[in-house]
Scaffold this motif. Structure first.
Motif, PDB file in Angstrom:
ATOM      1  N   HIS A 105       0.840  -1.201   0.000  1.00 40.12           N
ATOM      2  CA  HIS A 105       0.000   0.000   0.000  1.00 40.12           C
ATOM      3  C   HIS A 105       0.880   1.258   0.000  1.00 40.12           C
ATOM      4  CE1 HIS A 105      -2.832   3.087   1.453  1.00 40.12           C
ATOM      5  NE2 HIS A 105      -3.678   2.390   0.707  1.00 40.12           N
TER       6      HIS A 105
ATOM      7  N   SER B  23     -12.186   4.156  -1.482  1.00 44.10           N
ATOM      8  CA  SER B  23     -12.353   5.611  -1.603  1.00 44.10           C
ATOM      9  C   SER B  23     -12.401   6.028  -3.071  1.00 44.10           C
ATOM     10  CB  SER B  23     -11.223   6.335  -0.874  1.00 44.10           C
ATOM     11  OG  SER B  23      -9.990   5.877  -1.336  1.00 44.10           O
TER      12      SER B  23
ATOM     13  N   HIS C  15      -7.624  13.283   1.377  1.00 43.85           N
ATOM     14  CA  HIS C  15      -8.245  11.953   1.346  1.00 43.85           C
ATOM     15  C   HIS C  15      -9.629  12.064   1.991  1.00 43.85           C
ATOM     16  CE1 HIS C  15      -8.895   7.661   1.968  1.00 43.85           C
ATOM     17  NE2 HIS C  15      -7.982   7.481   1.029  1.00 43.85           N
TER      18      HIS C  15
ATOM     19  N   THR D 291      -5.759   7.492  -2.426  1.00 42.23           N
ATOM     20  CA  THR D 291      -4.298   7.657  -2.499  1.00 42.23           C
ATOM     21  C   THR D 291      -3.782   7.434  -3.930  1.00 42.23           C
ATOM     22  OG1 THR D 291      -3.903   5.345  -1.858  1.00 42.23           O
ATOM     23  CG2 THR D 291      -3.959   6.981  -0.085  1.00 42.23           C
TER      24      THR D 291
HETATM   25  P1  13P Z   1      -6.919   4.177  -0.372  1.00 38.82           P
HETATM   26  O1  13P Z   1      -5.466   3.868  -0.585  1.00 38.82           O
HETATM   27  O2  13P Z   1      -7.778   3.167  -1.051  1.00 38.82           O
HETATM   28  O3  13P Z   1      -7.253   5.577  -0.738  1.00 38.82           O
HETATM   29  O4  13P Z   1      -7.219   3.954   1.199  1.00 38.82           O
HETATM   30  C1  13P Z   1      -6.603   4.606   2.210  1.00 38.82           C
HETATM   31  C2  13P Z   1      -6.515   3.819   3.466  1.00 38.82           C
HETATM   32  O5  13P Z   1      -6.715   4.320   4.528  1.00 38.82           O
HETATM   33  C3  13P Z   1      -6.093   2.449   3.437  1.00 38.82           C
HETATM   34  O6  13P Z   1      -6.104   1.966   4.696  1.00 38.82           O
END
Ligand code: 13P
Ligand code: SF4
Length: 319
Positions: free
Chosen positions: A28, A133, A203, A231
């Protein structure tokens, strides 16, 4: 960031073990820089779920948090999914239990349940749709207007979706991520005063997202320079934009990637203390141990996995 001799040795060993085990490393955008740098796929929750479906590898090492590894395991029951540290949880996923969801559903018979991907497999199994998101707005829009919607667990993302869709019959669970909730509206305004030419990337899980939308509508924050994004879309936007300065309102780990992809642009954290302790639990040492010792295999009971998969498949197919 300078790579130490120790880190290079670990990276070499990780590469050897990846080959030996036919493994892929998914990470991530909030992971430590050294983890981001060795990832086969780096992305947001949706991109990583899709990558987990598309890989030919036999082993998936998930450099992220527990619900992400669980989602990968549900999508790949025949593969080995490893989470290098079992303690890598998520305060947002912990903000609703399956019992609480059942009670909520009983209060709204016939409502459609939309669960953010940051939830346990058990909660997903009780949901109609999952979303991330980057596709939450599209998913809620796709639900017939007359249907009541129960959106969980993030109240800030829920408010954003409600505002974007203009949907009145949508109920929102009052959960939050402690990292994003800690990014306060006054901090965004302060940083914006110091960097008035910067674009603002927010975000939708942030405590400041609702007020940013309000300040935008009041003309305090310029609409054309304020962007509420996942993100993955923050990274795309910072690359495509002509601006050379950005205020980043999310977990600060993403700034490593932004700087790497845009060496001439400047990125300023709205709150430099917005650090997810769970994401930072995944280290090179633990990734190597995971590959060598099969630490820690994530599995989901068959019945739960089958039900949860219906909601996850709907998430993957949208956006
Ligand atoms: P995204 O990367 O899907 O925007 O999610 C953020 C998040 O908090 C992941 O735990
Ligand atoms: Fe969970 Fe928040 Fe960490 Fe994301 S940043 S994993 S939502 S605690």
């Amino acid at each position: 960031m300078a790579v130490t001799e120790m880190q290079s040795r670990l990276v070499e060993e990780i590469q050897e073990w990846k080959k030996k085990r036919n493994a892929v490393l998914l990470a991530h955008n909030y992971e430590l820089p050294e983890i981001q740098d060795i990832a086969d796929v780096l992305g947001d929750s949706l991109a990583l779920a899709r990558a987990a479906v598309n890989t030919d590898a036999e082993v998936i090492v998930f450099c992220g948090v527990h619900f992400m590894a669980e989602t990968a395991a549900i999508l790949n029951p025949e593969k080995t999914v490893l989470l290098p540290d079992l303690e890598a949880g998520c305060s947002l996923a912990d903000s609703i239990t399956v019992e609480q969801l059942r009670e909520w559903k009983a209060e709204h018979p016939g409502a459609v349940v939309v669960a953010y991907v940051n939830t346990t497999a058990e909660v997903k199994a009780e949901s109609d749709y999952c979303c991330t998101s980057s596709n939450a707005v599209d998913i809620v829009r796709s639900i017939p207007e007359e249907k009541e919607v129960l959106f969980l667990p993030d109240m800030f993302l829920g408010s954003f979706v409600k505002r974007e869709t203009g949907r009145e019959n949508m109920h929102i669970w009052m959960g939050e991520c402690h990292v994003h909730a800690g990014i306060q509206p006054y901090q965004v305004e302060d940083v914006f005063t110091q960097h008035p030419d910067a674009e603002l990337l927010v975000h939708p899980e942030c405590g400041c997202s609702t007020s940013s939308m309000y300040l935008m509508s009041e003309g305090v924050l310029p609409e054309e320079k304020t962007h509420i994004l996942s993100t993955g879309n923050m990274l795309k936007h910072s690359k495509a934009s002509k601006a050379d300065e950005f205020i980043v309102a999310t977990e600060v780990g993403i700034i490593h990637q932004m700087e790497k992809q845009n060496p001439k642009k400047r990125f300023v954290a709205a709150n430099p203390d917005a650090v997810c302790p769970f994401m930072k639990m995944i280290t090179l040492e633990k990734v190597l141990d995971a590959l060598k010792q099969n630490n820690y295999v994530i599995t989901v009971p068959k019945e739960t996995a089958e039900k949860a998969k219906l909601a996850i498949d709907r998430m993957i197919s949208v956006g």
